[in-house]
Each structure stands twice: as C-alpha cells, then as structure tokens.
Design a protein around this motif. Sequence first.
Motif, PDB file in Angstrom:
ATOM      1  N   ARG A  95     -38.129  38.555 -18.009  1.00 55.70           N
ATOM      2  CA  ARG A  95     -37.944  37.459 -18.197  1.00 55.70           C
ATOM      3  C   ARG A  95     -39.670  36.433 -18.908  1.00 55.70           C
ATOM      4  O   ARG A  95     -39.130  35.792 -19.043  1.00 55.70           O
ATOM      5  CB  ARG A  95     -37.743  36.566 -16.502  1.00 55.70           C
ATOM      6  N   LYS A  96     -40.735  36.751 -17.767  1.00 59.29           N
ATOM      7  CA  LYS A  96     -41.993  36.147 -18.146  1.00 59.29           C
ATOM      8  C   LYS A  96     -42.308  36.587 -19.658  1.00 59.29           C
ATOM      9  O   LYS A  96     -42.459  34.750 -20.221  1.00 59.29           O
ATOM     10  CB  LYS A  96     -42.777  36.673 -17.598  1.00 59.29           C
ATOM     11  N   GLU A  97     -42.056  37.418 -19.821  1.00 62.13           N
ATOM     12  CA  GLU A  97     -42.566  37.239 -21.550  1.00 62.13           C
ATOM     13  C   GLU A  97     -41.417  36.279 -22.625  1.00 62.13           C
ATOM     14  O   GLU A  97     -41.907  35.728 -23.489  1.00 62.13           O
ATOM     15  CB  GLU A  97     -42.673  39.138 -21.201  1.00 62.13           C
ATOM     16  N   VAL A  98     -40.260  36.898 -22.460  1.00 62.84           N
ATOM     17  CA  VAL A  98     -39.583  36.134 -23.452  1.00 62.84           C
ATOM     18  C   VAL A  98     -39.184  34.246 -22.959  1.00 62.84           C
ATOM     19  O   VAL A  98     -39.676  33.807 -24.127  1.00 62.84           O
ATOM     20  CB  VAL A  98     -38.021  36.659 -22.904  1.00 62.84           C
ATOM     21  N   VAL A  99     -40.173  33.832 -22.372  1.00 63.62           N
ATOM     22  CA  VAL A  99     -40.080  32.247 -21.988  1.00 63.62           C
ATOM     23  C   VAL A  99     -41.286  31.573 -22.435  1.00 63.62           C
ATOM     24  O   VAL A  99     -41.201  30.784 -23.156  1.00 63.62           O
ATOM     25  CB  VAL A  99     -39.918  32.735 -20.359  1.00 63.62           C
ATOM     26  N   ASN A 100     -42.174  33.039 -22.139  1.00 64.38           N
ATOM     27  CA  ASN A 100     -43.423  32.510 -22.491  1.00 64.38           C
ATOM     28  C   ASN A 100     -43.533  32.507 -24.232  1.00 64.38           C
ATOM     29  O   ASN A 100     -43.882  31.873 -25.296  1.00 64.38           O
ATOM     30  CB  ASN A 100     -44.557  33.174 -22.160  1.00 64.38           C
ATOM     31  N   LEU A 101     -42.396  33.725 -24.609  1.00 59.69           N
ATOM     32  CA  LEU A 101     -42.591  33.913 -26.051  1.00 59.69           C
ATOM     33  C   LEU A 101     -41.588  32.100 -26.646  1.00 59.69           C
ATOM     34  O   LEU A 101     -41.949  31.435 -28.005  1.00 59.69           O
ATOM     35  CB  LEU A 101     -41.634  35.042 -26.792  1.00 59.69           C
ATOM     36  N   TRP A 102     -41.022  32.196 -26.015  1.00 63.02           N
ATOM     37  CA  TRP A 102     -40.237  30.714 -26.772  1.00 63.02           C
ATOM     38  C   TRP A 102     -40.774  29.568 -26.562  1.00 63.02           C
ATOM     39  O   TRP A 102     -41.292  28.723 -27.157  1.00 63.02           O
ATOM     40  CB  TRP A 102     -38.664  30.365 -25.261  1.00 63.02           C
ATOM     41  N   VAL A 103     -41.645  29.463 -25.748  1.00 63.00           N
ATOM     42  CA  VAL A 103     -42.434  28.188 -25.302  1.00 63.00           C
ATOM     43  C   VAL A 103     -43.429  28.457 -26.141  1.00 63.00           C
ATOM     44  O   VAL A 103     -43.603  26.938 -27.444  1.00 63.00           O
ATOM     45  CB  VAL A 103     -43.404  27.781 -24.222  1.00 63.00           C
ATOM     46  N   SER A 104     -44.058  29.786 -26.764  1.00 63.04           N
ATOM     47  CA  SER A 104     -45.383  29.621 -27.885  1.00 63.04           C
ATOM     48  C   SER A 104     -44.193  28.839 -28.510  1.00 63.04           C
ATOM     49  O   SER A 104     -45.261  28.518 -29.577  1.00 63.04           O
ATOM     50  CB  SER A 104     -45.792  30.966 -27.612  1.00 63.04           C
ATOM     51  N   ALA A 105     -43.191  29.727 -29.596  1.00 63.53           N
ATOM     52  CA  ALA A 105     -42.974  29.212 -30.413  1.00 63.53           C
ATOM     53  C   ALA A 105     -42.127  28.375 -30.886  1.00 63.53           C
ATOM     54  O   ALA A 105     -41.765  28.396 -32.135  1.00 63.53           O
ATOM     55  CB  ALA A 105     -42.168  30.758 -30.778  1.00 63.53           C
ATOM     56  N   GLY A 106     -42.816  27.641 -29.832  1.00 62.85           N
ATOM     57  CA  GLY A 106     -42.081  25.989 -29.504  1.00 62.85           C
ATOM     58  C   GLY A 106     -40.100  26.178 -29.818  1.00 62.85           C
ATOM     59  O   GLY A 106     -39.634  24.969 -30.133  1.00 62.85           O
ATOM     60  N   ASP A 107     -39.490  27.398 -29.559  1.00 62.20           N
ATOM     61  CA  ASP A 107     -38.299  27.211 -29.329  1.00 62.20           C
ATOM     62  C   ASP A 107     -37.210  27.038 -28.409  1.00 62.20           C
ATOM     63  O   ASP A 107     -36.382  28.209 -27.749  1.00 62.20           O
ATOM     64  CB  ASP A 107     -37.766  28.434 -29.993  1.00 62.20           C
ATOM     65  N   LEU A 108     -37.729  26.472 -27.097  1.00 63.51           N
ATOM     66  CA  LEU A 108     -37.342  26.224 -25.417  1.00 63.51           C
ATOM     67  C   LEU A 108     -35.264  25.773 -25.920  1.00 63.51           C
ATOM     68  O   LEU A 108     -35.576  24.530 -26.971  1.00 63.51           O
ATOM     69  CB  LEU A 108     -37.978  25.572 -24.465  1.00 63.51           C
ATOM     70  N   PRO A 109     -35.130  26.544 -24.796  1.00 62.07           N
ATOM     71  CA  PRO A 109     -33.656  25.381 -24.460  1.00 62.07           C
ATOM     72  C   PRO A 109     -34.061  24.574 -23.813  1.00 62.07           C
ATOM     73  O   PRO A 109     -35.188  23.937 -24.136  1.00 62.07           O
ATOM     74  CB  PRO A 109     -32.890  26.552 -23.783  1.00 62.07           C
ATOM     75  N   PHE A 367     -38.411  21.745 -19.435  1.00 61.40           N
ATOM     76  CA  PHE A 367     -38.449  21.624 -20.243  1.00 61.40           C
ATOM     77  C   PHE A 367     -38.346  21.506 -21.767  1.00 61.40           C
ATOM     78  O   PHE A 367     -39.955  21.315 -21.835  1.00 61.40           O
ATOM     79  CB  PHE A 367     -37.760  19.803 -20.106  1.00 61.40           C
ATOM     80  N   ASN A 368     -37.482  21.490 -22.696  1.00 66.41           N
ATOM     81  CA  ASN A 368     -38.148  21.583 -23.700  1.00 66.41           C
ATOM     82  C   ASN A 368     -39.265  20.374 -24.549  1.00 66.41           C
ATOM     83  O   ASN A 368     -38.452  19.583 -24.391  1.00 66.41           O
ATOM     84  CB  ASN A 368     -36.859  21.772 -25.014  1.00 66.41           C
ATOM     85  N   PRO A 369     -40.153  20.179 -25.083  1.00 65.83           N
ATOM     86  CA  PRO A 369     -40.994  18.827 -25.459  1.00 65.83           C
ATOM     87  C   PRO A 369     -39.911  18.113 -26.168  1.00 65.83           C
ATOM     88  O   PRO A 369     -40.421  16.919 -26.310  1.00 65.83           O
ATOM     89  CB  PRO A 369     -41.981  19.259 -25.904  1.00 65.83           C
ATOM     90  N   ASN A 370     -39.417  18.682 -26.863  1.00 67.17           N
ATOM     91  CA  ASN A 370     -38.648  17.421 -28.046  1.00 67.17           C
ATOM     92  C   ASN A 370     -37.305  16.734 -27.561  1.00 67.17           C
ATOM     93  O   ASN A 370     -36.639  16.386 -28.500  1.00 67.17           O
ATOM     94  CB  ASN A 370     -38.651  18.608 -29.386  1.00 67.17           C
ATOM     95  N   ILE A 371     -37.106  17.046 -26.071  1.00 68.32           N
ATOM     96  CA  ILE A 371     -35.243  16.607 -25.482  1.00 68.32           C
ATOM     97  C   ILE A 371     -35.701  15.182 -25.961  1.00 68.32           C
ATOM     98  O   ILE A 371     -36.384  14.544 -25.341  1.00 68.32           O
ATOM     99  CB  ILE A 371     -35.169  17.347 -24.213  1.00 68.32           C
ATOM    100  N   GLU A 372     -34.014  15.166 -25.663  1.00 68.06           N
ATOM    101  CA  GLU A 372     -34.146  12.954 -25.730  1.00 68.06           C
ATOM    102  C   GLU A 372     -33.916  13.055 -24.719  1.00 68.06           C
ATOM    103  O   GLU A 372     -33.944  14.150 -23.222  1.00 68.06           O
ATOM    104  CB  GLU A 372     -32.507  12.547 -25.891  1.00 68.06           C
ATOM    105  N   ASP A 373     -35.165  11.574 -24.368  1.00 68.45           N
ATOM    106  CA  ASP A 373     -35.385  10.723 -22.495  1.00 68.45           C
ATOM    107  C   ASP A 373     -34.040  11.050 -22.270  1.00 68.45           C
ATOM    108  O   ASP A 373     -34.019  10.979 -20.830  1.00 68.45           O
ATOM    109  CB  ASP A 373     -36.614  10.004 -22.755  1.00 68.45           C
ATOM    110  N   ASP A 374     -33.072  10.774 -22.559  1.00 67.57           N
ATOM    111  CA  ASP A 374     -31.967   9.957 -22.101  1.00 67.57           C
ATOM    112  C   ASP A 374     -30.973  11.456 -21.511  1.00 67.57           C
ATOM    113  O   ASP A 374     -30.564  11.913 -21.072  1.00 67.57           O
ATOM    114  CB  ASP A 374     -30.444   9.499 -23.221  1.00 67.57           C
ATOM    115  N   LYS A 375     -31.132  12.427 -22.842  1.00 67.34           N
ATOM    116  CA  LYS A 375     -30.590  13.919 -21.938  1.00 67.34           C
ATOM    117  C   LYS A 375     -31.533  14.316 -21.407  1.00 67.34           C
ATOM    118  O   LYS A 375     -30.782  14.908 -20.035  1.00 67.34           O
ATOM    119  CB  LYS A 375     -30.730  14.787 -22.998  1.00 67.34           C
ATOM    120  N   LEU A 376     -32.947  13.954 -21.075  1.00 67.54           N
ATOM    121  CA  LEU A 376     -33.489  14.386 -20.098  1.00 67.54           C
ATOM    122  C   LEU A 376     -33.206  14.358 -18.378  1.00 67.54           C
ATOM    123  O   LEU A 376     -32.990  14.245 -17.563  1.00 67.54           O
ATOM    124  CB  LEU A 376     -34.405  13.966 -19.602  1.00 67.54           C
ATOM    125  N   ASP A 377     -32.949  13.016 -18.580  1.00 64.57           N
ATOM    126  CA  ASP A 377     -32.248  12.204 -17.353  1.00 64.57           C
ATOM    127  C   ASP A 377     -31.176  12.663 -17.108  1.00 64.57           C
ATOM    128  O   ASP A 377     -30.758  12.519 -15.737  1.00 64.57           O
ATOM    129  CB  ASP A 377     -32.050  10.640 -17.750  1.00 64.57           C
TER     130      ASP A 377
END
Lengths: 541, 297
Positions: A95-109, A367-377
């Motif tokens: 899990r750590k490797e997968v999440v770190n990869l997604w974060v580094s590649a800018g591809d978080l859910p 959370f994904n850095p590009n998530i909409e504020d309203d969606k995050l809300d």
Amino acid sequence: MKPKKIISVLLLMLVAAVIVSACSGGATRPSGSNETPGTTENNAETPKFDKKYRITTAAIEINEGADFESDKMLKYFNEKFNVEHELIPIARNQRKEVVNLWVSAGDLPDMCWFDMVYVDYKNFSEQGLIKALPDDLEERFPNLAKVLEKSGVGKEFRSRDPEGKLYAIPKVIYFDAPTEKVIAHTSVYYRKDWADKVGIKMDKLASTEEVAQLARAFIQQDPGGNGPGKTIGIAADNTRLTQMLVEPFNPCVTDFFRYEGKYIWGPAAPGTLDGLKVWQNFYREGLLHPDFYVMKKNDPVDLFVSGKAGILMHDGDGKVIQAVLHDFKAQHPDLDATEAIGMFAMKGPDGKHHVMESVNYWCGVIFNPNIEDDKLDRILHIMDYVATEEAQNIIRLGFEGIDWKREGDTIVSLRPKDESGNMILLKETYPSQPYWGFLVLTGDDFSLRDPNIPKAARDMAIETFKAKEKDGNIVPLDFDLRFFSGPNYNKKGTLGVVYDELAGLVLKEGDIETTWKEWLESKADIINAITEELNGALLNK
Amino acid sequence: MHKRKKKRILHGRIDAFSVFIYITLGLWGLIILYPFYNAILISMVSQYEYLNTPFMLFPKNIDLTAYNVLLQGNRLLVGYRTTLIILLLGVPLNMFLTIGMAYPLSRNRFPGQKMIFYFVVFSMLFSGGLIPLYLVVRNLGLTNNILAIILITGINTFYLILMKNYFSSIPVSLEESAKIDGANDLYILFVIMLPLAKPILATVLLFYTVDRWNEWFYPMIFLRNRNMIPLQMILRNIVFETTSNEIADAAVGYRVQVFSDGIKMAAITLTMTPIMIVYPFVQKYFMKGIMLGSVKG
C-alpha cells in the motif's frame, strides 16, 4: 527513389509528432475557480447536495470482486449526500509503495488512504502534491474537529506547517479511550484452565518470572494432554517477544527517546540488556517455540487456539479477543472459551506496567491536489457524518429494524446465523462496510461497547486496560521526535528492524552482554550521527 | 556391452546396479514430488490435524474450509477472468512482437542492425524507472485499462535474444534456396522458419505464459477497477489477510476459523494447477530441441 524518400521523411515526421504529443499535457487541470487551494471562497451560498458528484476513493479495506451494486450501506451514503462512490482497492501488502507512486505521478484518486508517515506528509504538502484542507474546517465540521483534536493531528500538523495548513484527515482510534492516555492493547493470553490444573493463579499484571513459572509448569506437567515435550510454553514471534520480555525493562526499546535529558537509541538503553538476558534464558530453557525467530504473524495464534501452546502475546482489543475466542471454540467445541482463556499484561521489576503512550490515530486520508473545492466540501460532509454516533451505529451494527433492534436498553442483533451458529458478518451483507468502518474511526472504540462482541471479550479488554493504567508507567508521547525530519534521522531504517536484530542477539552463543555491546559498536556511526542531530535540534526547544 | 545389458533386461534379469539406480532415482523423485503433494495435503486438512501430524502421507479427515474461504464471493472468478484475458491477448502479442524482431535481427541485412541490438541489450541493463513508466502510461490514457498491462511488457529482451540466437542457427542456405524459388521474406518466415523453430517457439511461449500468469506488479500499479484485478494479486491479498493481524485486517474477519497455512497452500494449489496441466503438452518440444542439438553435434 524520390517518392520513397518523401514517404520516409513524412513517416519520420509523423513519428516525431506522435512522440511530442504523447509527452505533452496529460495532467488534469483544476476545474472551478483558480483560488488558492484550501480556501473556501464561494461567491454564492449553494444549497447543500444539489449537485451530484462522482467520488473516486482508494482504500485498503475495499475488497476486489465485491458486488457493490446491491450494497445498501453504500447506497444509503450515496443517496444521503447525492454522490456516487467509485471504490478502488489498494493492495494491502504494497500500500505505501502504490500510494507514494500515485502521489508522485500526480494521479491520486479524489481521496486516498495514506500511512501518515510525517516525512512523506511533509514532502507531499511542500510540493503541492496533496490538497490543503479548508482553514475553517473545524468550525464547519464539528465532528471532524473532534477527530483532529482527539488524534492530536490538528494542532501538531498545523503548527509544523509554514502556513498553518492541514493536508490529511487522520483515522482516530478512540473518541473515548478506556485509559486517560492512549496505550497499546497488546496483552498476554493464557490457558486459564491449564493454570488451574497446575495450581497457578495469575493476576492482571505478571512479571517475567511469573510467566516463566507458568510456561515451565505447562511444559513439564502437560495439562493439555499433548504428550511429553509437545506443549509449547510461549507462542510468540520476535515482535511479541520484544514486547513481552524487553519492554517491561525498557518500554522505549524500539526507537530513539529522551533519557536523562538527552536522546539515545532505545536498544542502547540500560534496561534493554536486562530484557535480553531474560529472553535468552527463556530460549535456552526451552520455554519458547524453538523456531520463534522464523514465525510469521499468525503462527503463534494458530498454535494457541489449537491447544499446542499455553501462552500467547497478541493484540488485546475487543474484536481481536472475540476472534481468538471464536477460533478457540471452533477447535475445542467442548470447552467454554471465556473460562479456558485468561489475559494479563506484563509488569517490570518495579511492579509497574511500562508502556509508551500511543498516538491516537492510525493512518489517514489525503486528497487529490486538483480536486474541486465543492467536491472536497462534499467529501468532508460525508466524513463528518461518519464520525457521528448515528453513522457509527449503522456502520458497526447495521440498519435498525433490519440488522438489529432495541429491547429496552439492550440492542439485539437480527442478523442471521449460518449452520454452525456463526453470525453472518456485516461485510457479507454490506461489502462496503469495512471501508466505512475505517474511514474516520478505526473501530477500536466501538469494539469496547459493541453488543455483538460477547461481554466476556469486552470485559477482558477493559479490565486489562484498567490494570495497565492503575499500575502503569506511561512514557508520554514525544511529538517533537515523532514529527522530526533530518538527513541522518531519516536514515534510521538502516539500523535494521529492532525486533529481528534483538532476536539475533538472543540466538547467538556466548555472553549476551558482550554480544549486545559488539552489536551496538557495529552501529555506532549511524547511531551517533542521529543522536547528535536530534540533540542539536530538539534539546533546546 | 549395451546389447548385453538390453538382452538381460529383455530376458527379465535386471542386474543389481540397475536396481540400485532405479531405487535411488525413485527416492529422489519422491523427495522432489513430496513438497507439491504436501502443499495439496495441507490445503485439505484442518489446523488440528496439520499441527498433530508432522509427516503426513494421507489426510485422516478432508477439510475443504481453506478452499471455501478462497472461493468466497467471486473474487477468485474475477481474478481468473482477468488473468485469462491478459493471457489470451498478451501472449499472442508477445510472440508476434518477439518473432517480428528476433528474425530480422538474426539476419545480417539492414543498416543499423547492430545499433538496434545494442539498444535492446542496453534496455536489459538499465530502465527508465517506475515513475517515468507510470507517467508514460498515464499520458497515453492507459491507466485503469487492461491494455496497459498487455502493452508495456510487449517484448522480454532476454527471450528476444534467445529466439534471435535460435534463428541464427538455422542455415542461411535454406533461405537462399527459397528466394531462388521466388519466395519473399514473409513466406520464408511463416512457411520455412517458424516450423523449424518450433522448439524455441514452444519454450518462449511457455515462458511468456508463466510470466503473464504470474503478473501482479503492473496490475497493482495501473489497474484500479476492482473487477480487473488479476489472480495473483487477489491470492496475495487473501494470503496477506489471513496471515496479518494488522488493525485494518481485523475488520476483514472471517466467519469460520481460518487456518492460515491451509489458505496459503490452497492458494498455491489453485495457482499452480493450470500451469501444471499445460506443461506436459509443451514438454515434448523441449525434448525435441535438446535432441535436435545433440543430433547436429
């Protein structure tokens, strides 16, 4: 020849164009406003939950192949908040490797499980790889405010961020801890029926000498009828043996800690040697499983529940106790598991239970850095609701009237049982239940009052907690150390896994003190570099 | 000497040395086979029987709880389906690309051939890294797409070199005589070369099949749809759930008492059985390849 040359050139240009277009762009642009991430400047107050959102969420509790189409619990949350969840499983063991990869590649859910290692959190937040949460989060979401307060994350993480922002929501362990300070629930299970047969009575706290006496009696007198020499005294792996035999002498054995005014490495502290001597004596006397050093996590539990071992060191929260009792009963249907199994905690030579205060959170959500504020809300509304008692009852017990009902003050389960008399698990009816069950709270809290866990199991856990606290020496949490990051300190992993290293010392021939000192000497360079760094940075704070 | 020995055996008289050889090899074979058999046994007995029978030859009571746990829900079916899709799409692609590259490289025909081969060898030693690979796949829009798994392992360079070397060993004169008769390169490849290369094709086909069957790392990174998880990942997760006592896994829980070693062995049995079924059908090609080499020598 000419047409061929022209075609070749055109083909080359086409290939180059494909390569250039493939390498460009690709990253999703933030939709909505371009304001500073984390702010909640909405021009107009929009009614709650009017717009439907599709939320992608990745977590380790989501099972592959589960059928969520007919999952009423998922449907309940989706309808309540006008969202549609796409649940993405993360492989638990990577899990750590997968999440770190997604974060580094800018591809978080949109939202994702995170192990809350501070160094990673700091790197990700500084580089803008994860979303900053709203500054008014505590004001708008009171239950999440409680989560942040109880976990300590809110204050500690914000104070260490240059702009005072927060980038993750922790999963809190206890809203209402059974002890004033949160401590580990790891405890010792033993065969109480065997102890009765050999004439030994164990208190709620036991010293290593008392455990040795008990193990010796189990092996020599064989109250379980396994046959001469076939009963194992103590079933435990390296981790559990360190907790059982070394931590009563030095509760901070696994990490650096502040000792007599300066930071030292846990295994180098004086109490460690006393614990190692005890461990080696246990091993040489044959009180332990002969292959303890290669045991996997579940092996000791298997030995204990099958009646081959008389003592087990294991997690001691309500749901784990229930699992041990259940598995024991399956192997010994003629025995009353709650009468056959007892529990105690370890005490040191001074009669106290020595333990480090635990953090009150386990992992978190980013959370994904590009998530909409309203969606995050919207997501924060969901998480805030999950932390309420109403939501926790649904998540832990099911739906009232369908899975349980009230009879006066008592909650009675309506869940069906299988042919063996085992209650159908909630996750079998609602496959998303483990996801909700670990979204904001971990369930340890509820397991101490869950009516579906037998009272005997809950009482066992609470009584052991109380005994630990009553006669306990609880070393306070050192947040400065926990959240410290430095070039040498970040390399402390090169010192090896402490549990396995200590086990290696125990197995060596010769005098344990000499072996221990030689081992420390071999690591002196890195240990000294780290302690110098820590003392330089933290002692003057 | 050989005829005398053969005569003795034909007349039913086997000498002591032969008996000794047969017994030794027989015992050796049993020692090799026993771990496989033991894995199947452990998957079919209860924890109590396993712990009380250090050396098991036959189970006293068959207990299929481990298989029931593994087959709970449709996780395993999803895994088998995904793995079969990867196999059926991926292996033909692998073979097509590998043959397509190995054959031209085995013939000294076009400029830059050596340079291309050096690039291939270079890629065996150095790679771009995981994050660049992820970015490439993401920018191609292939994340969460099964094509990501199928395409990114298009050619295994080691198998490519094996195949290239095999093609190089086929005499050029065969090709030349075919060309004199009017055959083109494609005709030569499909009608002459590939039938002669059956041993290496079978070998590489088996290697690719096993690789695809065991695929889990790239699916773990690139696939997010829970209905596209391959078999190995699901089995890894199940084994991890049953052998871990971490906080989240306590929530996973099982209704029946779970025997972790039994689960592991059942997972191993379910995984290795399909490959063990296929292998005998391709084994003869390995033998042919060995015989071909020895006759020529």
